[in-house]
Write a protein that holds these residues in place. Structure first.
Motif, PDB file in Angstrom:
ATOM      1  N   ALA A 249       0.908  -1.294   0.054  1.00 45.17           N
ATOM      2  CA  ALA A 249       0.033   0.010  -0.022  1.00 45.17           C
ATOM      3  C   ALA A 249       0.670   1.328  -0.153  1.00 45.17           C
ATOM      4  CB  ALA A 249      -0.935   0.029   1.207  1.00 45.17           C
TER       5      ALA A 249
ATOM      6  N   SER B 100      -4.663   4.181  -7.387  1.00 47.94           N
ATOM      7  CA  SER B 100      -5.612   3.674  -6.454  1.00 47.94           C
ATOM      8  C   SER B 100      -6.687   2.914  -6.722  1.00 47.94           C
ATOM      9  CB  SER B 100      -6.266   5.240  -5.997  1.00 47.94           C
ATOM     10  OG  SER B 100      -6.858   4.994  -4.818  1.00 47.94           O
TER      11      SER B 100
ATOM     12  N   PHE C  60      -5.134  -0.832  -7.138  1.00 49.15           N
ATOM     13  CA  PHE C  60      -4.908  -1.315  -5.647  1.00 49.15           C
ATOM     14  C   PHE C  60      -6.061  -1.989  -5.105  1.00 49.15           C
ATOM     15  CE2 PHE C  60      -3.609  -1.193  -1.045  1.00 49.15           C
ATOM     16  CZ  PHE C  60      -2.891  -1.993  -0.957  1.00 49.15           C
ATOM     17  N   ARG C  61      -7.301  -1.202  -5.138  1.00 53.69           N
ATOM     18  CA  ARG C  61      -8.358  -1.723  -4.587  1.00 53.69           C
ATOM     19  C   ARG C  61      -9.160  -2.606  -5.048  1.00 53.69           C
ATOM     20  NH1 ARG C  61     -11.679   3.416  -4.932  1.00 53.69           N
ATOM     21  NH2 ARG C  61     -10.093   4.719  -5.230  1.00 53.69           N
TER      22      ARG C  61
ATOM     23  N   CYS D  78      -7.113  -5.564  -4.211  1.00 51.10           N
ATOM     24  CA  CYS D  78      -7.464  -6.164  -2.581  1.00 51.10           C
ATOM     25  C   CYS D  78      -8.540  -6.858  -2.704  1.00 51.10           C
ATOM     26  CB  CYS D  78      -7.287  -5.237  -1.824  1.00 51.10           C
ATOM     27  SG  CYS D  78      -5.654  -4.385  -1.366  1.00 51.10           S
TER      28      CYS D  78
END
Length: 123
Positions: A66, A106, A109-110, A113
């Motif tokens: 992160a 951003s 990455f979300r 996850c």
């Protein structure tokens, strides 16, 4: 309804709170709950109400990833905004270029996850 092992649910018939221990899909649509005291209990899916979702605690590797993604996103945002400014773009275009470059990392990455997170089953 989407359930995962470890979700905390409430049985609407007698308001008992328990965690999902196993998901058995048969014609009756039953879910096995573990109620306080460690007792297993069969409950119909229609009688369940989700209280909270189970999520794994973040690991040190996830924290490091992160931070790295954040730093790369900031660098990319600066490069994009500075390049637009050097090309003679207005302040709005400069801001939007920087914001767009940041959001690409951003959002990526979300989604990463989310795709590698706990599996949910439709019941």
């Amino acid at each position: 309804m989407r359930l995962a092992i470890g979700d905390v649910v409430r049985d609407r018939t007698d308001m008992v709170i328990g965690t999902v221990a196993r998901i058995d899909m048969n014609e009756a649509g039953r879910v096995v709950l573990t109620v306080p005291g460690g007792f297993p209990r069969l409950v119909a899916v229609a009688d369940l109400e989700i209280v909270s979702r189970y999520s794994k605690p973040p690991t040190a590797k996830l924290h490091l990833a992160a931070v790295l993604v954040f730093l790369i996103a900031l660098l990319t945002s600066y490069i994009a905004a500075h390049s637009v400014q050097l090309l003679g773009g207005s302040w709005l275009l400069t801001f939007m270029a920087g914001l767009g470059a940041y959001e690409i990392y951003s959002i990526g990455f979300r989604w990463c996850c989310r795709l590698t997170g706990p599996r949910r089953f439709r019941v």
